[in-house]
Design an enzyme around this catalytic site. Structure first.
Site, PDB file in Angstrom:
ATOM      1  N   HIS A 573       0.827  -1.205   0.000  1.00 51.67           N
ATOM      2  CA  HIS A 573       0.000   0.000   0.000  1.00 51.67           C
ATOM      3  C   HIS A 573       0.864   1.259   0.000  1.00 51.67           C
ATOM      4  O   HIS A 573       0.899   2.001  -0.977  1.00 51.67           O
ATOM      5  CB  HIS A 573      -0.946  -0.012   1.207  1.00 51.67           C
ATOM      6  CG  HIS A 573      -1.844   1.189   1.274  1.00 51.67           C
ATOM      7  ND1 HIS A 573      -2.283   1.714   2.466  1.00 51.67           N
ATOM      8  CD2 HIS A 573      -2.359   1.979   0.310  1.00 51.67           C
ATOM      9  CE1 HIS A 573      -3.048   2.763   2.223  1.00 51.67           C
ATOM     10  NE2 HIS A 573      -3.114   2.939   0.918  1.00 51.67           N
ATOM     11  N   HIS A 578       1.519   4.753  -2.908  1.00 56.27           N
ATOM     12  CA  HIS A 578       1.722   6.142  -2.460  1.00 56.27           C
ATOM     13  C   HIS A 578       3.120   6.672  -2.761  1.00 56.27           C
ATOM     14  O   HIS A 578       3.290   7.679  -3.458  1.00 56.27           O
ATOM     15  CB  HIS A 578       1.455   6.247  -0.957  1.00 56.27           C
ATOM     16  CG  HIS A 578       0.013   6.221  -0.591  1.00 56.27           C
ATOM     17  ND1 HIS A 578      -0.703   7.356  -0.297  1.00 56.27           N
ATOM     18  CD2 HIS A 578      -0.854   5.185  -0.460  1.00 56.27           C
ATOM     19  CE1 HIS A 578      -1.951   7.030  -0.007  1.00 56.27           C
ATOM     20  NE2 HIS A 578      -2.067   5.715  -0.097  1.00 56.27           N
ATOM     21  N   HIS A 764      -4.389   0.831  -6.381  1.00 60.85           N
ATOM     22  CA  HIS A 764      -4.599   1.454  -5.069  1.00 60.85           C
ATOM     23  C   HIS A 764      -5.984   1.152  -4.541  1.00 60.85           C
ATOM     24  O   HIS A 764      -6.156   0.870  -3.343  1.00 60.85           O
ATOM     25  CB  HIS A 764      -4.365   2.964  -5.144  1.00 60.85           C
ATOM     26  CG  HIS A 764      -4.561   3.639  -3.816  1.00 60.85           C
ATOM     27  ND1 HIS A 764      -5.709   4.349  -3.503  1.00 60.85           N
ATOM     28  CD2 HIS A 764      -3.771   3.688  -2.711  1.00 60.85           C
ATOM     29  CE1 HIS A 764      -5.604   4.805  -2.261  1.00 60.85           C
ATOM     30  NE2 HIS A 764      -4.448   4.422  -1.760  1.00 60.85           N
ATOM     31  N   ASN A 768      -6.646  -0.655  -0.910  1.00 60.64           N
ATOM     32  CA  ASN A 768      -6.912   0.374   0.102  1.00 60.64           C
ATOM     33  C   ASN A 768      -8.321   0.321   0.654  1.00 60.64           C
ATOM     34  O   ASN A 768      -8.514   0.328   1.871  1.00 60.64           O
ATOM     35  CB  ASN A 768      -6.661   1.767  -0.476  1.00 60.64           C
ATOM     36  CG  ASN A 768      -6.927   2.860   0.543  1.00 60.64           C
ATOM     37  OD1 ASN A 768      -6.154   3.049   1.479  1.00 60.64           O
ATOM     38  ND2 ASN A 768      -8.046   3.558   0.395  1.00 60.64           N
ATOM     39  N   ILE A 914      -6.430   9.151  -0.794  1.00 63.69           N
ATOM     40  CA  ILE A 914      -6.622   8.856   0.629  1.00 63.69           C
ATOM     41  C   ILE A 914      -5.623   7.780   1.013  1.00 63.69           C
ATOM     42  O   ILE A 914      -5.187   7.002   0.141  1.00 63.69           O
ATOM     43  CB  ILE A 914      -8.062   8.392   0.929  1.00 63.69           C
ATOM     44  CG1 ILE A 914      -8.297   8.218   2.418  1.00 63.69           C
ATOM     45  CG2 ILE A 914      -8.367   7.113   0.186  1.00 63.69           C
ATOM     46  CD1 ILE A 914      -8.253   9.470   3.225  1.00 63.69           C
TER      47      ILE A 914
END
Length: 914
Positions: A573, A578, A764, A768, A914
């Site tokens: 993740h 990110h 993602h 997520n 997010i």
């Protein structure tokens, strides 16, 4: 002479009021009437100049016309055109801000607020740059009845008839503070309205004397840049690169690189010191530079900005107001400022383990009771979406958690082995399972440090579970799979287990895929580092039929889940989505002009990512942050992430390449997409390949449209500089790796872009938005374990025999740890009301490109995603697909493209927001 005309009665060759937004591009199919976030809005009219020139707006006249430099324009024929400037104010304003706005309206009314310079695509032979004329916004606006946050101003230009097509505008903000410009539309040219998309903050001249450059919505490769815009294209790129010096200010739009040197806070506490990530010893992708001064304790570390003060991101990367309000009213910031400390205060006097499963159930039925003073402290800031319901009872507030999806249909599903296995294919972390290719299972770690490389999982042990099939036959038929965290975690286990309240193993789990299509765990190996007394601290567990073995098997599975949760959060993740997206975003802004077609393609997939990453460095992955407190690796969490980056490869981040690498798919030209899954009922892969194919088709058609010549990719100086910077600056520690894809052809470029867009969107989303649905029930997915499995020689073994449930529950996170991580998981699983989803066009950005063919391609892409949504819904009802349907089985919806706001367990946003 430059003149300004009254707006209300302005006559033009386009239909309707001068301020009404026309339908897009003469009714191209799929292009809708423009509307703001609210479907309709009242238009705000700018009253400009006097009323004597009402009828002159479109008339050509023979008056003397001067350029910006004062020189006489060539020719005497001139015409009037009008710029409509749309500005967005805050939706919710304080009294002081309302007063300031009235002053701004007055300043604009006298022409001292906003200067606009219109630049032609054609060269002025006198200045040897684009022809230009300048004016200012004048007027004061009557207060509208509603939607007062959207204001429209207008200003008239008198331009010579040989001005050519406008290609850029320069905006100068003479006010004392910034304003948010949505767009500028020029009316009065024969081709119709000309759009200059903005959606940007225009800095005050007090902060930066340079004007902002905005280009029209026409895409140009560098070699195709109109002559009058070449200098501006270069100047605009230079303006966002900075010089690598000085601390960045809030109004800056500077994109530059730095290492992760801001995670620790040694000045506050030496125990909060953290090593720098990025460099030969600890490689890592680069982050966006903020330039704060070094700490007093360690000159290599950057001083920290603690909440609630914001960490720098380039101005346009910050959350917009709706997103910001979602956070400040109860998402990340309010959550970390108020909720977690309040829960801590409630539980700190008794931060004890769950004593029975009903204690966990009470989080959903009874909630967490906050004392009166804590309730007052939270006040109106407690807005936690679907996670908790606010309940007032006898002066106390209960924080009541939503029942997670994993137990909503079947509260005992998490106990079953087939559910444990199913989540490796259809859970929140479906990207680590791989085929077992050879036997024995061997470690690649140094045996001198970590002991013998052979696993203690033997052929004989596995064959006991294969119902007469040999290991060799099972491997040949692709029936053995493995979840292997051994080599990634073992180098950290000794340090992790020295942390208070945390105990972990490095795990391996072997699964058998039966002919009936069921995946089942058959052996778990839990390893500790070797000690002087024992070079082999490996324990193997299998499912047992007696009570003792059954409970130990449950504990072994919980340790595997804890390993999986840590690797999921820190590697799959945080790192692979990110952190790895950040250098792509920085390079895109630094090397691709906003008029570059690839910039326009990537722009929706960069939204909010730098801001959410900055918030994460401030409160989640920082020293002493939530991730360290709630996950097994503790203070070594980001070092573990860095170690994982050593084996990261860009070329393996493409979904098909990743599936082939893990042995979960094989190339097969006879099947659609050319890839055949080894386990057909693999929901993440099956749905993911549909999304991947749609993105690939859209990107390939887009690239083909703009790169028409044989050498057009190699001759594109911006795209070559972009890719070079991603490799050599954004991933500096990987710059010399041989696996970086070449960028020489349209196919190369399409492949690179498809991978990036997949990571930002589908990948993602898949890893997520299931965090709370799967992790919100602690026994299903504990983020840490507090005890090792008791051995027969241990003093606690007798306690385990006497009360195995207590041993199991006391090994899980405590109530405080559980509620902390549940709150964060809910926040991270939440869609904001202003989320922008894959294949959907935000109406505020609907004029992003002036190209009929591209808009038709996007329409096709959007329609394809709609078809994929229908396909996924049908799959979830197919009783043959046991991993996504059946009694108590939640459907696999994480890759459904659309969603509403909140914790929905579905929806693919365009970007990592997010």
């Amino acid at each position: 002479m430059l003149t300004l005309k009254p707006l209300p009665s302005f006559k033009s060759n386009f239909s309707g009021s001068a301020l009404r937004r026309p339908s897009r591009l003469n009714g191209v199919p799929g292009l809708v009437q423009f509307s703001w976030t609210i479907r309709t809005r009242h238009l705000v009219r700018a009253v400009i100049s006097d009323d004597k020139a009402l009828e002159s707006a479109k008339k050509s006249s023979s008056v003397e016309q001067k350029n910006v430099d004062g020189s006489l324009a060539s020719g005497s024929s001139v015409k009037e055109v009008r710029a409509v400037v749309t500005i967005r104010k805050k939706i919710k304003e304080k009294i002081t801000e309302k007063i300031e706005n009235q002053w701004e309206l007055f300043i604009n009314g006298i022409g001292q607020g906003i200067l606009i310079q219109l630049i032609s695509e054609e060269i002025d032979p006198v200045t040897n740059s684009g022809k230009s004329v300048e004016t200012s916004v004048r007027g004061w606006l009557p207060k509208p009845s509603e939607h007062s946050h959207i204001l429209e101003y207008a200003a008239d230009f008198t331009i010579p008839s040989d001005f050519g097509k406008p290609g850029a505008v320069l905006i100068t903000n003479l006010h004392g503070k910034e304003f948010h410009l949505l767009e500028i539309v020029i009316h009065g040219f024969e081709e119709g309205p000309i759009f200059f998309p903005a959606n940007t903050w225009i800095h005050s001249r007090n902060d930066n004397p340079e004007s902002r450059i905005l280009f029209r919505n026409q895409a140009h490769l560098p070699s195709q840049t109109p002559p009058g815009l070449k200098d501006l294209r270069r100047e605009d790129l230079l303006s966002v690169r900075g010089n690598g010096k000085c601390e960045r200010k809030a109004h800056d739009r500077i994109y530059d690189y730095d290492v992760y040197n801001d995670l620790g806070n040694p000045d506050k506490d030496e125990d909060l010191a953290r090593p720098v990530l990025g460099g030969e010893e600890r490689p890592y992708p680069r982050r966006c530079r903020s330039g704060r001064p070094p700490t007093k304790t360690d000159p290599l570390c950057e001083s920290r900005i603690e909440k609630p003060h914001p960490v720098y991101v380039p101005r346009d990367e910050a959350f917009e107001e709706i997103k910001q309000n979602t956070f400040s009213a109860g998402r990340l910031k309010a959550l970390l400022h108020n909720l977690v400390p309040s829960i801590a205060a409630t539980l700190s006097s008794s931060d004890i383990p769950f004593t029975c499963f009903s204690d966990i159930d009470k989080l959903y039925s009874d909630g967490v009771i906050l004392k009166d003073d804590e309730q007052r402290e939270l006040g109106n800031n407690l807005f936690i979406g679907n996670m908790m319901k606010q309940v007032l009872s006898v002066g106390q507030k209960l924080l009541k958690y939503e029942i997670p999806a994993i137990i909503r249909r079947d509260r005992f599903a998490w106990l079953r082995d087939n559910e444990f296995a199913r989540q490796t294919l259809a859970g929140v972390n479906p990207v680590n399972i791989e085929i077992l290719k050879e036997f024995p299972i061997l470690s690649k770690l140094d045996p001198a440090i970590y002991g013998p490389p052979e696993s203690t999982i033997t052929k004989e042990l596995i064959e006991q579970e294969l119902h007469g099939m040999s290991v060799d036959k099972a491997i040949e038929e692709k029936r053995l799979f493995i979840l292997d965290f051994h080599d990634m975690l073992l180098p950290f286990i000794r340090r992790m287990n020295n942390l208070p309240g945390k105990k972990a193993y490095a795990s391996r789990t072997v699964f058998f895929y039966s002919k009936t299509g069921m995946l089942t765990p058959i052996a778990i190996e839990l390893s500790l580092p070797p000690t002087p007394s024992s070079s082999r601290n490996k324990y193997v567990y299998t499912y047992g039929h007696d009570a003792t073995t059954h409970w130990i098997w449950k504990l072994a599975k919980a340790h595997v889940c804890s390993n999986d949760a840590g690797v999921h959060q820190l590697v799959n993740h945080w790192l692979r989505t990110h952190a790895c997206m950040e250098p792509y975003i920085i390079a895109t802004h630094r090397q691709l002009s906003s008029m570059h077609p690839i910039y326009k393609l990537l722009h929706p997939h960069m939204r909010y990512t730098l801001e959410i990453n900055a918030l994460a460095r401030q409160s989640l992955v920082n020293g002493g942050g939530i991730i360290e407190a709630c996950f097994s690796p503790g203070k070594y969490a980001m070092e573990l992430s860095s170690a994982a980056y050593e084996s990261w490869r860009f070329d393996m981040e493409a979904l098909p390449a990743d599936l082939i690498r893990r042995g979960m798919a094989v190339e097969d030209p006879s099947v659609p997409g050319g890839l055949k899954l080894v386990i057909e009922d693999y929901p993440y892969a099956a749905d993911g390949l549909l999304i991947w194919s749609a993105i690939k088709e859209w990107v390939e058609s887009y690239v083909e449209h703009f790169y028409t010549e044989l050498n057009s990719v190699t001759s594109d100086v911006e795209i070559q500089a972009w890719w070079d910077e991603i490799k050599n600056r954004g991933n500096y520690d990987k710059r010399n790796e041989p696996w970086w894809p070449k960028l020489a052809t349209k196919e190369d470029l399409s492949s690179i872009l498809t991978t990036m867009i997949w990571i930002a969107s589908g990948q993602h989303a898949a890893i997520n938005f299931g965090q709370y649905p799967f992790g919100g029930y602690v026994p299903n997915r504990p983020t840490l374990m507090r005890k090792l499995i008791p051995q027969e020689t241990d003093p606690d073994f007798e306690k385990f025999i006497h009360n195995p449930q207590h041993t199991f529950l006391s090994s899980l996170p405590t109530k405080l740890q559980a509620t902390k991580v549940m709150a964060v998981q809910d926040t991270l699983s939440t869609h904001s009301p202003d989320e922008e989803y894959l294949g959907q066009m935000n109406q505020l950005h609907s004029s992003w490109i002036n190209d009929h063919e591209v808009l038709k391609m996007f329409e096709k892409f959007s329609a394809k995603l709609g078809e994929i949504e229908e396909t996924i819904n049908k799959r979830n009802k197919d009783i043959r697909l046991k991993n996504r349907s059946g009694a108590g089985i939640p459907p696999y919806e994480l890759l459904l493209p659309s969603s509403g706001p909140g914790v929905t367990g579905r929806g693919i946003p365009n970007s990592i927001s997010i």
